[in-house]
Design a protein around this motif. Structure first.
Motif, PDB file in Angstrom:
ATOM      1  N   TYR A 210       0.816  -1.222   0.000  1.00  0.00           N
ATOM      2  CA  TYR A 210       0.000   0.000   0.000  1.00  0.00           C
ATOM      3  C   TYR A 210       0.845   1.266   0.000  1.00  0.00           C
ATOM      4  CZ  TYR A 210      -3.864  -3.128   1.080  1.00  0.00           C
ATOM      5  OH  TYR A 210      -4.792  -4.137   1.037  1.00  0.00           O
ATOM      6  N   ASP A 211       2.145   1.128   0.233  1.00  0.00           N
ATOM      7  CA  ASP A 211       3.035   2.292   0.223  1.00  0.00           C
ATOM      8  C   ASP A 211       3.632   2.559  -1.151  1.00  0.00           C
ATOM      9  OD1 ASP A 211       2.618   2.580   2.959  1.00  0.00           O
ATOM     10  OD2 ASP A 211       4.298   1.278   3.462  1.00  0.00           O
ATOM     11  N   LEU A 212       3.398   1.660  -2.100  1.00  0.00           N
ATOM     12  CA  LEU A 212       3.976   1.838  -3.433  1.00  0.00           C
ATOM     13  C   LEU A 212       3.390   3.064  -4.111  1.00  0.00           C
ATOM     14  CD1 LEU A 212       4.046  -1.779  -4.903  1.00  0.00           C
ATOM     15  CD2 LEU A 212       6.008  -0.334  -4.388  1.00  0.00           C
ATOM     16  N   ALA A 213       4.260   3.811  -4.788  1.00  0.00           N
ATOM     17  CA  ALA A 213       3.798   4.937  -5.593  1.00  0.00           C
ATOM     18  C   ALA A 213       3.087   4.412  -6.832  1.00  0.00           C
ATOM     19  CB  ALA A 213       4.977   5.815  -5.987  1.00  0.00           C
ATOM     20  N   PRO A 214       2.099   5.122  -7.350  1.00  0.00           N
ATOM     21  CA  PRO A 214       1.430   4.685  -8.579  1.00  0.00           C
ATOM     22  C   PRO A 214       2.421   4.620  -9.739  1.00  0.00           C
ATOM     23  CG  PRO A 214       0.205   6.451  -7.503  1.00  0.00           C
ATOM     24  CD  PRO A 214       1.534   6.364  -6.819  1.00  0.00           C
ATOM     25  N   PRO A 215       2.116   3.836 -10.770  1.00  0.00           N
ATOM     26  CA  PRO A 215       3.023   3.756 -11.914  1.00  0.00           C
ATOM     27  C   PRO A 215       3.186   5.122 -12.565  1.00  0.00           C
ATOM     28  CG  PRO A 215       0.894   2.776 -12.435  1.00  0.00           C
ATOM     29  CD  PRO A 215       0.913   3.026 -10.961  1.00  0.00           C
ATOM     30  N   LEU A 328     -13.395 -11.346 -13.868  1.00  0.00           N
ATOM     31  CA  LEU A 328     -14.611 -11.968 -14.383  1.00  0.00           C
ATOM     32  C   LEU A 328     -14.309 -13.332 -14.997  1.00  0.00           C
ATOM     33  CD1 LEU A 328     -16.491  -8.996 -16.102  1.00  0.00           C
ATOM     34  CD2 LEU A 328     -17.203 -10.238 -14.052  1.00  0.00           C
ATOM     35  N   CYS A 329     -13.063 -13.793 -14.826  1.00  0.00           N
ATOM     36  CA  CYS A 329     -12.650 -15.035 -15.499  1.00  0.00           C
ATOM     37  C   CYS A 329     -12.045 -16.027 -14.509  1.00  0.00           C
ATOM     38  CB  CYS A 329     -11.639 -14.720 -16.603  1.00  0.00           C
ATOM     39  SG  CYS A 329     -10.210 -13.789 -16.030  1.00  0.00           S
ATOM     40  N   ARG A 330     -12.403 -15.883 -13.226  1.00  0.00           N
ATOM     41  CA  ARG A 330     -11.944 -16.809 -12.190  1.00  0.00           C
ATOM     42  C   ARG A 330     -10.421 -16.872 -12.101  1.00  0.00           C
ATOM     43  NH1 ARG A 330     -16.449 -19.718 -10.696  1.00  0.00           N
ATOM     44  NH2 ARG A 330     -18.156 -19.690 -12.184  1.00  0.00           N
ATOM     45  N   GLU A 331      -9.776 -15.716 -12.121  1.00  0.00           N
ATOM     46  CA  GLU A 331      -8.309 -15.682 -12.112  1.00  0.00           C
ATOM     47  C   GLU A 331      -7.722 -15.029 -10.870  1.00  0.00           C
ATOM     48  OE1 GLU A 331      -6.139 -17.032 -14.064  1.00  0.00           O
ATOM     49  OE2 GLU A 331      -7.399 -17.734 -15.686  1.00  0.00           O
ATOM     50  N   GLY A 332      -8.518 -14.318 -10.074  1.00  0.00           N
ATOM     51  CA  GLY A 332      -7.987 -13.783  -8.823  1.00  0.00           C
ATOM     52  C   GLY A 332      -7.897 -12.284  -8.712  1.00  0.00           C
ATOM     53  N   GLY A 333      -8.123 -11.562  -9.806  1.00  0.00           N
ATOM     54  CA  GLY A 333      -8.157 -10.110  -9.723  1.00  0.00           C
ATOM     55  C   GLY A 333      -6.833  -9.434 -10.012  1.00  0.00           C
ATOM     56  N   GLU A 334      -6.917  -8.196 -10.463  1.00  0.00           N
ATOM     57  CA  GLU A 334      -5.758  -7.355 -10.737  1.00  0.00           C
ATOM     58  C   GLU A 334      -5.546  -6.404  -9.560  1.00  0.00           C
ATOM     59  OE1 GLU A 334      -2.583  -5.562 -12.888  1.00  0.00           O
ATOM     60  OE2 GLU A 334      -3.609  -7.495 -13.021  1.00  0.00           O
ATOM     61  N   ASN A 335      -4.301  -5.965  -9.366  1.00  0.00           N
ATOM     62  CA  ASN A 335      -3.969  -5.067  -8.259  1.00  0.00           C
ATOM     63  C   ASN A 335      -4.751  -3.754  -8.386  1.00  0.00           C
ATOM     64  OD1 ASN A 335      -2.811  -3.523  -6.278  1.00  0.00           O
ATOM     65  ND2 ASN A 335      -0.716  -3.709  -7.021  1.00  0.00           N
ATOM     66  N   PRO A 336      -5.630  -3.434  -7.415  1.00  0.00           N
ATOM     67  CA  PRO A 336      -6.409  -2.200  -7.512  1.00  0.00           C
ATOM     68  C   PRO A 336      -5.737  -0.983  -6.887  1.00  0.00           C
ATOM     69  CG  PRO A 336      -7.149  -3.425  -5.622  1.00  0.00           C
ATOM     70  CD  PRO A 336      -6.023  -4.238  -6.233  1.00  0.00           C
ATOM     71  N   ILE A 337      -4.581  -1.184  -6.274  1.00  0.00           N
ATOM     72  CA  ILE A 337      -3.977  -0.090  -5.512  1.00  0.00           C
ATOM     73  C   ILE A 337      -3.541   1.074  -6.401  1.00  0.00           C
ATOM     74  CG2 ILE A 337      -2.123   0.524  -3.901  1.00  0.00           C
ATOM     75  CD1 ILE A 337      -2.260  -2.412  -2.912  1.00  0.00           C
ATOM     76  N   PRO A 338      -2.837   0.840  -7.541  1.00  0.00           N
ATOM     77  CA  PRO A 338      -2.428   1.986  -8.365  1.00  0.00           C
ATOM     78  C   PRO A 338      -3.581   2.855  -8.850  1.00  0.00           C
ATOM     79  CG  PRO A 338      -1.160   0.041  -8.948  1.00  0.00           C
ATOM     80  CD  PRO A 338      -2.236  -0.422  -8.023  1.00  0.00           C
ATOM     81  N   PRO A 339      -4.642   2.289  -9.462  1.00  0.00           N
ATOM     82  CA  PRO A 339      -5.720   3.183  -9.897  1.00  0.00           C
ATOM     83  C   PRO A 339      -6.447   3.846  -8.730  1.00  0.00           C
ATOM     84  CG  PRO A 339      -6.349   0.880 -10.221  1.00  0.00           C
ATOM     85  CD  PRO A 339      -4.890   0.900  -9.894  1.00  0.00           C
ATOM     86  N   ALA A 340      -6.535   3.158  -7.586  1.00  0.00           N
ATOM     87  CA  ALA A 340      -7.177   3.766  -6.433  1.00  0.00           C
ATOM     88  C   ALA A 340      -6.371   4.965  -5.940  1.00  0.00           C
ATOM     89  CB  ALA A 340      -7.338   2.741  -5.316  1.00  0.00           C
ATOM     90  N   ASP A 354      -6.800 -12.715  -5.138  1.00  0.00           N
ATOM     91  CA  ASP A 354      -5.378 -12.380  -5.021  1.00  0.00           C
ATOM     92  C   ASP A 354      -5.149 -11.077  -4.270  1.00  0.00           C
ATOM     93  OD1 ASP A 354      -4.895 -14.651  -6.425  1.00  0.00           O
ATOM     94  OD2 ASP A 354      -4.267 -13.673  -8.285  1.00  0.00           O
ATOM     95  N   PHE A 355      -6.158 -10.199  -4.254  1.00  0.00           N
ATOM     96  CA  PHE A 355      -6.045  -8.905  -3.559  1.00  0.00           C
ATOM     97  C   PHE A 355      -7.298  -8.690  -2.708  1.00  0.00           C
ATOM     98  CE2 PHE A 355      -3.443  -8.618  -7.357  1.00  0.00           C
ATOM     99  CZ  PHE A 355      -2.266  -8.066  -6.881  1.00  0.00           C
ATOM    100  N   GLU A 356      -7.660  -9.732  -1.978  1.00  0.00           N
ATOM    101  CA  GLU A 356      -8.917  -9.729  -1.242  1.00  0.00           C
ATOM    102  C   GLU A 356      -9.014  -8.572  -0.256  1.00  0.00           C
ATOM    103  OE1 GLU A 356     -11.600 -12.873   1.397  1.00  0.00           O
ATOM    104  OE2 GLU A 356      -9.579 -13.408   0.745  1.00  0.00           O
ATOM    105  N   GLU A 357      -7.950  -8.316   0.504  1.00  0.00           N
ATOM    106  CA  GLU A 357      -7.977  -7.259   1.515  1.00  0.00           C
ATOM    107  C   GLU A 357      -8.202  -5.893   0.878  1.00  0.00           C
ATOM    108  OE1 GLU A 357      -5.164  -6.094   5.257  1.00  0.00           O
ATOM    109  OE2 GLU A 357      -4.238  -5.925   3.280  1.00  0.00           O
ATOM    110  N   ALA A 358      -7.479  -5.621  -0.216  1.00  0.00           N
ATOM    111  CA  ALA A 358      -7.589  -4.312  -0.863  1.00  0.00           C
ATOM    112  C   ALA A 358      -8.984  -4.094  -1.438  1.00  0.00           C
ATOM    113  CB  ALA A 358      -6.534  -4.178  -1.956  1.00  0.00           C
ATOM    114  N   TYR A 359      -9.530  -5.103  -2.104  1.00  0.00           N
ATOM    115  CA  TYR A 359     -10.866  -4.946  -2.675  1.00  0.00           C
ATOM    116  C   TYR A 359     -11.922  -4.825  -1.586  1.00  0.00           C
ATOM    117  CZ  TYR A 359      -9.524  -5.712  -7.536  1.00  0.00           C
ATOM    118  OH  TYR A 359      -8.993  -5.574  -8.802  1.00  0.00           O
ATOM    119  N   ALA A 360     -11.758  -5.572  -0.495  1.00  0.00           N
ATOM    120  CA  ALA A 360     -12.727  -5.467   0.603  1.00  0.00           C
ATOM    121  C   ALA A 360     -12.736  -4.051   1.173  1.00  0.00           C
ATOM    122  CB  ALA A 360     -12.391  -6.485   1.690  1.00  0.00           C
ATOM    123  N   ALA A 361     -11.550  -3.465   1.322  1.00  0.00           N
ATOM    124  CA  ALA A 361     -11.466  -2.098   1.847  1.00  0.00           C
ATOM    125  C   ALA A 361     -12.098  -1.106   0.882  1.00  0.00           C
ATOM    126  CB  ALA A 361     -10.004  -1.738   2.111  1.00  0.00           C
TER     127      ALA A 361
END
Length: 436
Positions: A210-215, A328-340, A354-361
């Motif tokens: 969560y401390d990573l800077a966006p791309p 949407l393809c049963r793969e685990g999700g993409e990292n939502p932190i950068p766009p957020a 794969d990013f359950e905590e981030a998406y839940a938040a």
């Protein structure tokens, strides 16, 4: 056989593997899993010299695990330490992910063979060893402990499944955990699992990702793209997988009926699918263009296809609404932190394990919404495009949610600073002839 014998048995078995390791590594190089020129590193023969001064060894399984700790690497560098980052993953794609800050080096981690680990440690002489996530390698830990080098688990995690597996060998994992000076876990559950195996000073500090800077994005390219978009409604379908791209095209068809001039930007996970995607769009009567063949003097088409997923930072900044694929393809999700962090309103499918905590938040804060198919995605997208206030509120909620989860890197640095200071004092004392 008692559990207490497992550690010496492992060390003996791994030592027997040493003589055949070069043959094993050459086979891996032949099938593209090892860079042939760097096989020596896997045998504990470094290809770089040790720099002067303090050195922290940060080890992760993959480039992604190491890059998640990039803010910590920067803090270690600011403290005057060189950071040696090692990874086990050695494919060209994984190595290309590494973007290490100044004062840092990269080597491939040696195989967990006593002779190779000893050779590696004798060369680099780290002042502290930081093991990322769940990288628990017996010979690495034992050889570092023999040299009285402080050992810390950082950004540590231990899933319920891994916990059950390790419970079958409590003597082995217990012996290893007793060698660890500090365990800085991602969650309270992770800390409790490590503590159950005997980890000392186990505590939850959060996830450093969560401390990573966006791309980053090229400022001039972003300005040109924003000028070309103008007042057109726009959205991004990022990191899409087969099946999701077809959904994105169908969503465009549905939403464009109500929002003339709609721009859909698709960044497929595999860039080589871009040209096929453009042909599919044309069959649906849509104009599409691949960014690789784009002429910036021409108007943007209905469907604009990114050349690489690495351009995501550019498109996240250009459009306020993002659908994140692999969900949407049963793969685990993409990292939502950068766009957020960039203040995007986020839409995603239900498969985000794969990013359950981030998406839940994000979902709890109202910064993201779940969709299930083309119909629900089109409905949510149309709502956000129609109501600019709702889109801004959702984007602000996403950014705030990520801000509340940040700070793990500072906590990790504060926890390991005393160990670094003590190790460097001991090293300096030996250098001038003062006994430890």
């Amino acid at each position: 056989m008692t559990a207490s014998l497992l550690l010496p048995l492992y060390r003996a078995a791994s030592a027997c593997f040493g003589p055949v390791s070069p043959l094993f590594l050459r086979w891996r190089a032949n099938v593209g899993r090892e860079p042939r020129a760097r096989i020596g590193e896997r045998l504990g023969r470094p290809s770089l010299g040790r720099p002067e001064g303090g050195l922290a060894w940060l080890h992760g399984a993959s480039a992604a695990e190491v890059m998640a700790l990039a803010p910590l690497v920067e803090r270690l560098g600011s403290a005057g330490l060189t950071v040696l980052a090692t990874t086990r993953s050695a494919t060209p794609a994984s190595l290309a992910m590494l973007r290490l800050p100044p004062r840092s080096l990269h080597q491939l981690a040696p195989l967990d063979v006593p002779k190779f680990m000893a050779r590696f440690l004798d060369h680099w002489r780290p002042d502290i060893v930081l093991l990322a996530e769940s990288e628990i390698w017996p010979n690495l830990i034992v050889e570092a402990r023999r040299r009285e080098t402080p050992l810390a688990l950082v950004n540590a995690k231990l899933s319920a499944r891994s916990f059950l597996l390790w419970r079958k060998a409590p003597g082995l994992i217990g012996a290893l955990m007793r060698c660890i000076d500090l365990c800085l876990a991602q969650t309270d559950a992770d800390a409790a699992r490590f503590e159950a195996f005997g980890a000392q000073r186990a505590q939850a500090v959060g996830n450093a990702i969560y401390d990573l800077a966006p791309p980053p994005a090229d400022a001039s390219a972003l300005a040109r793209l924003a000028a070309r978009i103008g007042a057109r409604p726009a959205w991004v379908a990022a990191a899409t997988y087969p099946g999701e791209e077809e959904i994105a095209l169908e969503v465009h068809r549905r939403v464009a009926r109500h929002f003339p001039g709609l721009l859909t930007i698709i960044a497929p996970r595999r860039a080589k699918r871009g040209f096929d995607l453009a042909l599919r769009a044309a069959k649906l009567g849509l104009t599409a263009r691949h960014r690789a063949g784009d002429r910036e003097t021409e108007p943007l088409p209905d469907i604009y296809i990114a050349a690489t997923i690495g351009e995501a930072g550019l498109f996240y900044r250009a459009a306020g609404v993002v659908f994140l694929g692999k969900s949407l393809c049963r793969e685990g999700g993409e990292n939502p932190i950068p766009p957020a962090k960039l203040g995007c309103a986020i839409l995603h499918g239900p498969d985000v394990g794969d990013f359950e905590e981030a998406y839940a938040a994000l979902d709890a804060a109202g910064g993201a919404a779940t969709v299930f198919d083309a119909e629900s995605l089109a409905s949510e997208l149309a709502l956000l495009l129609f109501d600019a206030g709702e889109q801004r509120a959702m984007a602000r909620a996403a950014a705030d949610a990520m801000e509340r989860l940040s700070g793990a890197s500072n906590k990790i640095m504060q926890a390991i600073e005393p160990y670094i200071a003590q190790a460097m004092v001991s090293r300096d004392s030996v250098a001038i002839g003062i006994p430890k």
